[in-house]
Design a protein around this motif. Structure first.
Motif, PDB file in Angstrom:
ATOM      1  N   SER A  19      -2.831 -48.185 -29.836  1.00  0.00           N
ATOM      2  CA  SER A  19      -3.213 -48.232 -28.420  1.00  0.00           C
ATOM      3  C   SER A  19      -1.982 -48.294 -27.521  1.00  0.00           C
ATOM      4  CB  SER A  19      -4.156 -49.402 -28.140  1.00  0.00           C
ATOM      5  OG  SER A  19      -3.545 -50.633 -28.415  1.00  0.00           O
ATOM      6  N   GLY A  20      -0.959 -49.047 -27.922  1.00  0.00           N
ATOM      7  CA  GLY A  20       0.253 -49.144 -27.117  1.00  0.00           C
ATOM      8  C   GLY A  20       0.950 -47.813 -26.932  1.00  0.00           C
ATOM      9  N   PHE A  21       1.096 -47.072 -28.016  1.00  0.00           N
ATOM     10  CA  PHE A  21       1.761 -45.774 -27.905  1.00  0.00           C
ATOM     11  C   PHE A  21       0.849 -44.723 -27.275  1.00  0.00           C
ATOM     12  CE2 PHE A  21       4.952 -47.697 -30.572  1.00  0.00           C
ATOM     13  CZ  PHE A  21       6.119 -47.106 -30.104  1.00  0.00           C
ATOM     14  N   GLY A  22      -0.458 -44.876 -27.428  1.00  0.00           N
ATOM     15  CA  GLY A  22      -1.388 -43.968 -26.745  1.00  0.00           C
ATOM     16  C   GLY A  22      -1.327 -44.140 -25.243  1.00  0.00           C
ATOM     17  N   ILE A  23      -1.321 -45.384 -24.793  1.00  0.00           N
ATOM     18  CA  ILE A  23      -1.208 -45.654 -23.363  1.00  0.00           C
ATOM     19  C   ILE A  23       0.173 -45.242 -22.865  1.00  0.00           C
ATOM     20  CG2 ILE A  23      -1.167 -47.493 -21.618  1.00  0.00           C
ATOM     21  CD1 ILE A  23      -3.341 -48.888 -23.341  1.00  0.00           C
ATOM     22  N   SER A  24       1.183 -45.453 -23.680  1.00  0.00           N
ATOM     23  CA  SER A  24       2.533 -45.022 -23.319  1.00  0.00           C
ATOM     24  C   SER A  24       2.571 -43.513 -23.116  1.00  0.00           C
ATOM     25  CB  SER A  24       3.525 -45.422 -24.418  1.00  0.00           C
ATOM     26  OG  SER A  24       4.810 -44.953 -24.109  1.00  0.00           O
ATOM     27  N   TYR A  25       1.902 -42.764 -23.980  1.00  0.00           N
ATOM     28  CA  TYR A  25       1.832 -41.308 -23.809  1.00  0.00           C
ATOM     29  C   TYR A  25       1.178 -40.966 -22.475  1.00  0.00           C
ATOM     30  CZ  TYR A  25      -0.118 -36.745 -23.604  1.00  0.00           C
ATOM     31  OH  TYR A  25      -0.471 -35.507 -23.130  1.00  0.00           O
ATOM     32  N   ALA A  26       0.059 -41.628 -22.181  1.00  0.00           N
ATOM     33  CA  ALA A  26      -0.680 -41.326 -20.950  1.00  0.00           C
ATOM     34  C   ALA A  26       0.191 -41.571 -19.714  1.00  0.00           C
ATOM     35  CB  ALA A  26      -1.955 -42.167 -20.884  1.00  0.00           C
ATOM     36  N   ILE A  27       0.871 -42.701 -19.692  1.00  0.00           N
ATOM     37  CA  ILE A  27       1.735 -43.030 -18.553  1.00  0.00           C
ATOM     38  C   ILE A  27       2.914 -42.064 -18.477  1.00  0.00           C
ATOM     39  CG2 ILE A  27       3.313 -44.780 -17.633  1.00  0.00           C
ATOM     40  CD1 ILE A  27       1.341 -46.893 -18.835  1.00  0.00           C
ATOM     41  N   THR A  28       3.538 -41.784 -19.612  1.00  0.00           N
ATOM     42  CA  THR A  28       4.684 -40.877 -19.643  1.00  0.00           C
ATOM     43  C   THR A  28       4.287 -39.473 -19.205  1.00  0.00           C
ATOM     44  OG1 THR A  28       5.686 -42.165 -21.431  1.00  0.00           O
ATOM     45  CG2 THR A  28       6.522 -39.932 -21.111  1.00  0.00           C
ATOM     46  N   SER A  29       3.121 -39.031 -19.604  1.00  0.00           N
ATOM     47  CA  SER A  29       2.644 -37.705 -19.239  1.00  0.00           C
ATOM     48  C   SER A  29       2.506 -37.570 -17.728  1.00  0.00           C
ATOM     49  CB  SER A  29       1.297 -37.438 -19.925  1.00  0.00           C
ATOM     50  OG  SER A  29       0.777 -36.195 -19.537  1.00  0.00           O
ATOM     51  N   ILE A  30       1.908 -38.569 -17.098  1.00  0.00           N
ATOM     52  CA  ILE A  30       1.722 -38.526 -15.644  1.00  0.00           C
ATOM     53  C   ILE A  30       3.072 -38.641 -14.928  1.00  0.00           C
ATOM     54  CG2 ILE A  30       0.693 -39.737 -13.675  1.00  0.00           C
ATOM     55  CD1 ILE A  30      -1.670 -40.406 -15.641  1.00  0.00           C
ATOM     56  N   ASP A  64      11.747 -38.617 -20.523  1.00  0.00           N
ATOM     57  CA  ASP A  64      10.387 -38.753 -21.045  1.00  0.00           C
ATOM     58  C   ASP A  64      10.387 -39.465 -22.395  1.00  0.00           C
ATOM     59  OD1 ASP A  64       9.329 -37.439 -18.855  1.00  0.00           O
ATOM     60  OD2 ASP A  64       9.171 -35.503 -19.879  1.00  0.00           O
ATOM     61  N   LEU A  65      11.301 -39.086 -23.255  1.00  0.00           N
ATOM     62  CA  LEU A  65      11.387 -39.696 -24.581  1.00  0.00           C
ATOM     63  C   LEU A  65      11.722 -41.186 -24.483  1.00  0.00           C
ATOM     64  CD1 LEU A  65      11.260 -39.236 -27.629  1.00  0.00           C
ATOM     65  CD2 LEU A  65      13.683 -38.673 -27.555  1.00  0.00           C
ATOM     66  N   ILE A  66      12.674 -41.516 -23.638  1.00  0.00           N
ATOM     67  CA  ILE A  66      13.062 -42.922 -23.470  1.00  0.00           C
ATOM     68  C   ILE A  66      11.899 -43.740 -22.922  1.00  0.00           C
ATOM     69  CG2 ILE A  66      14.544 -44.472 -22.118  1.00  0.00           C
ATOM     70  CD1 ILE A  66      16.732 -42.227 -22.392  1.00  0.00           C
ATOM     71  N   VAL A  69       9.113 -44.145 -25.700  1.00  0.00           N
ATOM     72  CA  VAL A  69       9.457 -45.058 -26.795  1.00  0.00           C
ATOM     73  C   VAL A  69       9.529 -46.501 -26.306  1.00  0.00           C
ATOM     74  CG1 VAL A  69      11.268 -45.681 -28.445  1.00  0.00           C
ATOM     75  CG2 VAL A  69      10.609 -43.292 -28.184  1.00  0.00           C
ATOM     76  N   VAL A  70      10.228 -46.737 -25.208  1.00  0.00           N
ATOM     77  CA  VAL A  70      10.358 -48.116 -24.704  1.00  0.00           C
ATOM     78  C   VAL A  70       9.005 -48.670 -24.303  1.00  0.00           C
ATOM     79  CG1 VAL A  70      11.325 -49.522 -22.830  1.00  0.00           C
ATOM     80  CG2 VAL A  70      12.777 -47.858 -24.011  1.00  0.00           C
ATOM     81  N   LEU A  71       8.257 -47.907 -23.533  1.00  0.00           N
ATOM     82  CA  LEU A  71       6.938 -48.369 -23.109  1.00  0.00           C
ATOM     83  C   LEU A  71       6.000 -48.543 -24.307  1.00  0.00           C
ATOM     84  CD1 LEU A  71       5.662 -49.056 -20.410  1.00  0.00           C
ATOM     85  CD2 LEU A  71       4.915 -46.690 -20.215  1.00  0.00           C
ATOM     86  N   GLY A  72       6.098 -47.649 -25.276  1.00  0.00           N
ATOM     87  CA  GLY A  72       5.281 -47.757 -26.479  1.00  0.00           C
ATOM     88  C   GLY A  72       5.536 -49.049 -27.233  1.00  0.00           C
ATOM     89  N   PHE A  73       6.804 -49.399 -27.409  1.00  0.00           N
ATOM     90  CA  PHE A  73       7.127 -50.652 -28.098  1.00  0.00           C
ATOM     91  C   PHE A  73       6.688 -51.866 -27.292  1.00  0.00           C
ATOM     92  CE2 PHE A  73      10.187 -48.174 -30.732  1.00  0.00           C
ATOM     93  CZ  PHE A  73       9.672 -48.543 -31.964  1.00  0.00           C
ATOM     94  N   VAL A  74       6.898 -51.824 -25.986  1.00  0.00           N
ATOM     95  CA  VAL A  74       6.497 -52.956 -25.136  1.00  0.00           C
ATOM     96  C   VAL A  74       4.979 -53.139 -25.177  1.00  0.00           C
ATOM     97  CG1 VAL A  74       6.350 -53.757 -22.735  1.00  0.00           C
ATOM     98  CG2 VAL A  74       8.512 -52.858 -23.619  1.00  0.00           C
ATOM     99  N   LEU A  75       4.255 -52.047 -24.999  1.00  0.00           N
ATOM    100  CA  LEU A  75       2.788 -52.140 -24.977  1.00  0.00           C
ATOM    101  C   LEU A  75       2.201 -52.465 -26.348  1.00  0.00           C
ATOM    102  CD1 LEU A  75       1.937 -49.197 -22.559  1.00  0.00           C
ATOM    103  CD2 LEU A  75       1.868 -51.647 -22.065  1.00  0.00           C
TER     104      LEU A  75
END
Length: 107
Positions: A19-30, A64-66, A69-75
């Motif tokens: 879920s953390g990396f999924g939400i990170s993808y969503a935020i990063t995409s926008i 985008d990659l940074i 990854v950072v948001l994914g680990f945090v979330l």
């Protein structure tokens, strides 16, 4: 599979990492879509991205990659109970919204 067994479904809760990396993808995409609009409408932003790596797309990809990854680990460190269906909806929704942001700018 017997009638007593039920297959793992998308309605089951996914792990905090998923879920953390999924939400990170969503935020990063926008954010990425918004950055496309920003750099296309501001020559200063475009030039700043070019100055960092030599090409604006390379810089945007690294950013985008940074962020992902950072948001994914945090979330993923937070305990977020999310079903597979909710995560799928979030990812698809963010992808569609990102496409609409970019298409809306260029149309």
């Amino acid at each position: 599979m017997s009638a007593e067994q039920t297959p793992a479904g998308a309605s089951e809760t996914v792990s905090a990492t998923v879920s953390g990396f999924g939400i990170s993808y969503a935020i990063t995409s926008i954010l990425s879509a918004l950055l496309v609009v920003l750099k296309e409408s501001s020559e200063a932003v475009h030039d700043a991205l070019v100055a960092i790596t030599g090409h604006h797309w390379v810089t945007q990809s690294l950013l985008d990659l940074i962020v992902f990854v950072v948001l994914g680990f945090v979330l993923s460190r937070r305990s977020m109970a999310m079903s597979g269906n909710a995560l799928i909806s979030t990812v698809v929704g963010a992808t569609v919204l990102s496409g609409l942001i970019i298409a809306g700018y260029f149309i």
